[in-house]
Design an enzyme around this catalytic site. Structure first.
Site: not given
Ligand code: 8YV
Length: 325
Positions: A266, A285, A237
């Site tokens: 973001e 991301h 993150r």
């Molecule tokens: C996704 C992520 O981009 O699962 C996570 O925690 O960071 C990513 O797989 C995000 O959550 C959007 O769905």
């Protein structure tokens, strides 16, 4: 009558249908300033909530008096107030396993593309600059046999260690709260204090989730401990890394380069200095963003919500202490 749920992310048609067999769905395209009032209104009746992105905090939960289960289409849950959900005895479900290999592939892609300057040289080819045999100004640095340091040795860290060890003959260092015997046995990984890992690694891969404890784990002081030839990879993150300090370190040569899939803000603001640095590979991301994995995450999240609302949770619960109460 079927229980009402709020869905705030578009699902593939078959998964939408699967949800519909169990629930009456009120659908939104995200939760944002524009639709907040309508979402809050729909939440008055909702027993379930499923989606990803947007804060699920006390304010939102105060509008959802009947909520019995929440399912995020992600492994990370830093945008959820878990304490508040737990206090209300609402299980929070997530997708911890289905994306592991895909995210580890993304991290490896960042390792390779920063070291070998893949994006930069490919752009030069497209710009017509490849007009004679290439010289040293096109060269990168090796990945194989270099030391990889993994900060945060969860499932994704393990999958990265596997790739680095078996695929690239890389010695593996890791920093984590607890010892990972499996990583040590399978990949010869060595547990280190953070400072030792920073000093010895050629690639420092930061995979930590965001918590109060992990915020700005890597700042000016930590960057100064890295080799000047080292490359930082950020794929957990964004706020785990102090971006201002990182930008300064990339500008003044404290470290060699950075590969980033996550950022403090973001989408990355258009005026971010990161966008002007030649030694940065910035991705939007995409950690889990393949067709197969995003489908798998959505399917898992749908199953998770059904399990939560039918009292049949066996796995994937962030706060299992609320179950069977
Ligand atoms: C996704 C992520 O981009 O699962 C996570 O925690 O960071 C990513 O797989 C995000 O959550 C959007 O769905």
């Amino acid at each position: 009558m079927k229980p009402s749920i709020v869905l705030y992310k578009k699902l593939p048609a078959d998964l939408h249908q699967r949800l519909e067999e169990h629930f009456s769905i009120v659908e939104f395209d995200g939760i944002n300033e524009g639709n907040r009032a309508k979402v809050f209104d729909a939440l008055q009746q909702a027993e379930g909530l499923i989606g990803s992105g947007g804060a699920v905090n006390k304010e939102l939960l105060d509008h959802a008096p009947r909520l019995r289960g929440v399912s995020t289409i992600s492994v990370g849950y830093d945008n959820f107030d878990v304490d508040e959900l737990t206090r209300r005895e609402i299980p929070l479900m997530h997708t911890p396993t289905v994306l592991t290999d895909t995210v580890a592939d993304t991290v490896m892609a960042l390792v390779l593309s920063t070291a070998r300057r893949v994006v930069n040289v490919a752009e030069r080819v497209k710009a017509g600059e490849w007009t004679s045999n290439i010289g040293a100004d096109w060269f990168g640095v090796d990945v194989h046999h270099k030391t990889i340091g993994i900060i945060g040795m969860g499932r994704i860290g393990m999958a990265l260690a596997q790739r680095a060890h078996f695929g690239f003959d890389m010695p593996v260092l890791y920093n984590a709260r607890s010892q990972h015997k499996a990583a040590e046995e399978r990949f010869g990984a060595k547990k280190c204090e953070l400072d030792e890992l920073l000093a010895k690694s050629d690639f420092v891969c930061v995979l930590l989730p965001l918590t109060d404890q992990t915020f700005h784990t890597i700042g000016k002081e930590q960057l100064a401990k890295m080799k000047s030839s080292a490359i930082l990879i950020s794929a957990g993150r964004g706020p785990v890394i102090d971006e201002k300090a990182l930008i300064a370190a990339l500008k003044d040569g404290t470290i060699h380069a950075a590969g980033m899939d996550v950022f403090e803000t973001e989408p990355l603001p258009k005026d971010s200095p990161l966008l002007c640095l030649p030694n940065v590979v910035a991705l939007p991301h995409i950690g889990s963003a393949t067709h197969e994995t995003r489908y798998g995450m959505a399917a898992c999240a749908v199953d998770n919500l059904i399990a939560a609302l039918t009292g049949d949770v066996k796995e994937n619960c962030v706060n299992p202490q609320v179950l069977n109460k």
